[in-house]
Structures are given as C-alpha cells and as structure tokens.
Scaffold this motif. Structure first.
Motif, mmCIF file in Angstrom:
data_model
loop_
_atom_site.group_PDB
_atom_site.id
_atom_site.type_symbol
_atom_site.label_atom_id
_atom_site.label_comp_id
_atom_site.label_asym_id
_atom_site.label_seq_id
_atom_site.Cartn_x
_atom_site.Cartn_y
_atom_site.Cartn_z
ATOM 1 N N SER A 78 -18.068 22.666 9.188
ATOM 2 C CA SER A 78 -18.181 24.146 9.171
ATOM 3 C C SER A 78 -18.383 24.801 7.858
ATOM 4 C CB SER A 78 -17.133 24.846 9.988
ATOM 5 O OG SER A 78 -17.164 24.571 11.367
ATOM 6 N N PRO A 79 -19.327 25.458 7.520
ATOM 7 C CA PRO A 79 -19.554 26.066 6.136
ATOM 8 C C PRO A 79 -18.426 26.950 5.932
ATOM 9 C CG PRO A 79 -21.616 26.158 7.482
ATOM 10 C CD PRO A 79 -20.493 25.563 8.314
ATOM 11 N N GLY A 80 -17.902 27.296 4.765
ATOM 12 C CA GLY A 80 -16.884 28.127 4.508
ATOM 13 C C GLY A 80 -16.425 27.966 3.244
ATOM 14 N N ASN A 81 -15.142 28.769 2.870
ATOM 15 C CA ASN A 81 -14.432 28.606 1.524
ATOM 16 C C ASN A 81 -13.057 28.121 2.079
ATOM 17 O OD1 ASN A 81 -16.323 29.677 -0.172
ATOM 18 N ND2 ASN A 81 -15.961 31.296 0.734
ATOM 19 N N TYR A 82 -12.972 26.987 1.188
ATOM 20 C CA TYR A 82 -11.455 26.046 1.893
ATOM 21 C C TYR A 82 -10.876 25.758 0.544
ATOM 22 C CZ TYR A 82 -14.126 25.194 6.217
ATOM 23 O OH TYR A 82 -14.772 25.010 7.330
ATOM 24 N N LYS A 83 -9.384 25.418 0.540
ATOM 25 C CA LYS A 83 -8.911 24.717 -0.707
ATOM 26 C C LYS A 83 -8.259 23.407 -0.197
ATOM 27 C CE LYS A 83 -8.075 29.086 -3.140
ATOM 28 N NZ LYS A 83 -6.914 29.793 -3.625
ATOM 29 N N VAL A 84 -8.012 22.491 -1.201
ATOM 30 C CA VAL A 84 -7.139 21.307 -1.035
ATOM 31 C C VAL A 84 -5.867 21.701 -0.574
ATOM 32 C CG1 VAL A 84 -6.188 19.157 -1.854
ATOM 33 C CG2 VAL A 84 -8.759 19.901 -2.160
ATOM 34 N N SER A 85 -5.339 21.288 0.638
ATOM 35 C CA SER A 85 -4.072 21.932 1.192
ATOM 36 C C SER A 85 -3.031 20.751 1.067
ATOM 37 C CB SER A 85 -3.927 22.512 2.321
ATOM 38 O OG SER A 85 -4.657 21.679 3.142
ATOM 39 N N ARG A 133 -6.970 16.995 2.266
ATOM 40 C CA ARG A 133 -7.132 17.870 3.382
ATOM 41 C C ARG A 133 -7.532 19.525 3.282
ATOM 42 N NH1 ARG A 133 -4.654 18.201 8.117
ATOM 43 N NH2 ARG A 133 -3.105 16.414 7.919
ATOM 44 N N LEU A 134 -8.610 19.751 4.077
ATOM 45 C CA LEU A 134 -9.025 21.125 3.812
ATOM 46 C C LEU A 134 -8.800 22.163 4.898
ATOM 47 C CD1 LEU A 134 -12.822 20.133 2.924
ATOM 48 C CD2 LEU A 134 -10.931 20.664 1.271
ATOM 49 N N THR A 135 -8.498 21.384 6.302
ATOM 50 C CA THR A 135 -7.923 22.384 7.350
ATOM 51 C C THR A 135 -6.852 21.449 8.045
ATOM 52 O OG1 THR A 135 -9.427 21.206 9.159
ATOM 53 C CG2 THR A 135 -10.227 22.951 7.573
ATOM 54 N N TRP A 136 -6.141 22.399 8.854
ATOM 55 C CA TRP A 136 -4.899 21.713 9.331
ATOM 56 C C TRP A 136 -5.406 21.301 10.650
ATOM 57 C CZ3 TRP A 136 -1.043 19.803 6.845
ATOM 58 C CH2 TRP A 136 -0.801 20.426 5.649
ATOM 59 N N GLY A 138 -7.589 18.991 10.839
ATOM 60 C CA GLY A 138 -7.916 17.416 10.753
ATOM 61 C C GLY A 138 -9.197 17.406 9.850
ATOM 62 N N ILE A 139 -9.586 18.237 9.246
ATOM 63 C CA ILE A 139 -11.009 18.088 8.274
ATOM 64 C C ILE A 139 -10.465 18.024 6.806
ATOM 65 C CG2 ILE A 139 -13.018 18.954 7.457
ATOM 66 C CD1 ILE A 139 -13.088 18.217 10.663
ATOM 67 N N GLY A 140 -11.081 16.840 6.324
ATOM 68 C CA GLY A 140 -10.638 16.739 4.544
ATOM 69 C C GLY A 140 -11.606 15.869 4.240
ATOM 70 N N MET A 141 -11.591 15.733 2.804
ATOM 71 C CA MET A 141 -12.314 14.723 2.362
ATOM 72 C C MET A 141 -11.620 13.388 1.884
ATOM 73 S SD MET A 141 -13.863 17.498 -0.971
ATOM 74 C CE MET A 141 -12.247 17.683 -1.689
ATOM 75 N N HIS A 142 -12.207 12.193 1.967
ATOM 76 C CA HIS A 142 -11.907 10.943 1.811
ATOM 77 C C HIS A 142 -13.039 9.926 1.547
ATOM 78 C CE1 HIS A 142 -13.014 9.673 5.900
ATOM 79 N NE2 HIS A 142 -12.563 10.665 6.303
ATOM 80 N N SER A 154 -20.427 11.629 9.786
ATOM 81 C CA SER A 154 -18.910 11.606 10.154
ATOM 82 C C SER A 154 -18.492 12.325 11.540
ATOM 83 C CB SER A 154 -18.216 12.056 9.156
ATOM 84 O OG SER A 154 -18.125 13.460 8.982
ATOM 85 N N HIS A 155 -17.231 12.290 11.761
ATOM 86 C CA HIS A 155 -16.557 12.907 13.051
ATOM 87 C C HIS A 155 -16.362 14.463 12.338
ATOM 88 C CE1 HIS A 155 -15.828 8.783 14.516
ATOM 89 N NE2 HIS A 155 -16.239 9.503 15.541
ATOM 90 N N GLY A 156 -16.687 14.617 11.244
ATOM 91 C CA GLY A 156 -16.425 16.230 10.768
ATOM 92 C C GLY A 156 -15.655 16.223 9.327
ATOM 93 N N CYS A 157 -15.120 15.019 8.974
ATOM 94 C CA CYS A 157 -14.662 14.722 7.700
ATOM 95 C C CYS A 157 -15.929 14.892 6.755
ATOM 96 C CB CYS A 157 -13.518 13.687 7.455
ATOM 97 S SG CYS A 157 -11.953 14.157 8.232
ATOM 98 N N ILE A 158 -15.413 15.019 5.174
ATOM 99 C CA ILE A 158 -16.446 14.630 4.386
ATOM 100 C C ILE A 158 -16.055 13.373 3.616
ATOM 101 C CG2 ILE A 158 -17.309 15.604 2.015
ATOM 102 C CD1 ILE A 158 -15.512 18.202 4.277
#
Length: 199
Positions: A78-85, A133-136, A138-142, A154-158
C-alpha cells in the motif's frame, strides 16, 4: 558502487530443456548504485511501486537507488508514509515459508504455517535478513530475491537486493521515513551494465 545481477534464461525454461543447445545467453542489469556522502542529515527512502525502484536521500541529497520487489497482485504493497519501527539483523516470517521433503528438496515453495505438511516433510519459515519493519501487520523492507527487476513479486514486503541491503541497514534507524508512492509513470528501460562496470 554498482552490483550486477545475471539473469540466466534457464530460469524461465522447464527443466527438461536445460543444456540442450549450449549455455543460455545472459542479460546483466545494474541492480543498485550507492554513493553516500555521509554528510549532515538523516536518510530517507522513497519507493515507487510503478517503476519498482527505490531512491535514497540524505537530507534531500540523492545518495543512491535500487530495484525493489513489492507486493504482487492480490498482495499489493500500500502507498503511504511510513517510518521504520523495528530493525533486526535476522527475522523469520510468521506468515510465509516453504516445505522440503526428506531429501531436502523443496516440495512447496509458497507455504504458510497453516499449510498441511506431509509426513516426513519439514516447514521452514522464510528468513528476512536486515529486517526493517514498516507496519505491525507484517510489512517491512528486507533482503530478498529480485529475479525480474521492475516486476512486483513479493507477498507485500519490500525486497531489496541482497548485496545492497546491508548498506542501507547501516545508515537507517528506527524512525527513518519511508514514502511509498505509485507514480503511474511508464517503466523506464532497465539500466544495463556497461562493459567497464565494476562489481
């Protein structure tokens, strides 16, 4: 610094046709460029779903780019503004993995923890190196495979190129902003490696 990836045509062929007409041709692509000036300011990330390319900046100065692979159809990112958490050198997915037979061969390459595992087979949760991690949910960069640059898979991750992601992980931190956009811009021609490009 550039990393070249070689995409053999044999990855697209059925196993019965391997090596029948000599070595397959190879196409090489530049997977990333990174030139962090390590100057003042923090790093930010912008990911374009249309081009499957991320741009990296430090206080507004572009310091690199890389191909990414985001969520495929049905599991889109999903597009949007995130932060590494959250940041972890190695995280195992609690959503996806694969199953191997008693000999260690992959019998199901797209399994989940709820997928029935035949007797004698083993389920392996997918490792996600340099997890950011970007969302709780389960979406993140790796680190991950990018077999077809420019294509979401992918399944949703970056997914980020495996040899590149440690560079970003080293300068990222909890709080690093990540903007995901869908520009709608036509995909540019894939950057080709030049004859004198380094690895």
């Amino acid at each position: 610094m550039r990393l070249l990836v070689f995409l053999p045509a044999l990855l697209l062929l059925p196993s019965c046709s391997l090596f029948r007409s000599g070595p397959p041709p190879k196409a090489s692509y530049v997977m990333y460029e990174w030139d962090d000036d390590k100057g003042p300011g923090d790093v930010s990330v912008e990911i374009d779903l249309s081009s499957q390319i991320a741009t990296y900046k430090r206080a507004g100065r572009t310091i690199g780019w890389s191909f990414v692979s985001t969520g495929k159809e049905g599991k889109s990112t999903s597009p949007g503004n995130y932060k590494v958490s959250e940041m972890m050198e190695l995280k195992h997915s609690n959503l996806y993995g694969w199953i191997t037979d008693p000999e260690g061969n992959v019998s199901n390459g797209d399994a989940q923890p709820t997928t029935p595992v035949p007797e004698g087979h083993t389920y392996h949760p997918a490792p996600m190196n340099h997890w950011m991690r970007l969302t709780w949910s389960g979406i993140g960069m790796h680190a991950g495979e990018i077999r077809q640059p420019g294509v979401a898979a992918s399944h949703g991750c970056i997914r980020l190129p495996r040899d590149f992601v440690p560079k970003l992980y080293k300068v990222a931190k909890v709080g690093t902003p990540v903007k995901i956009i869908k520009s709608g811009a036509p995909k540019a021609e894939l950057p080709r490696a030049t004859a004198d490009a380094g690895t």
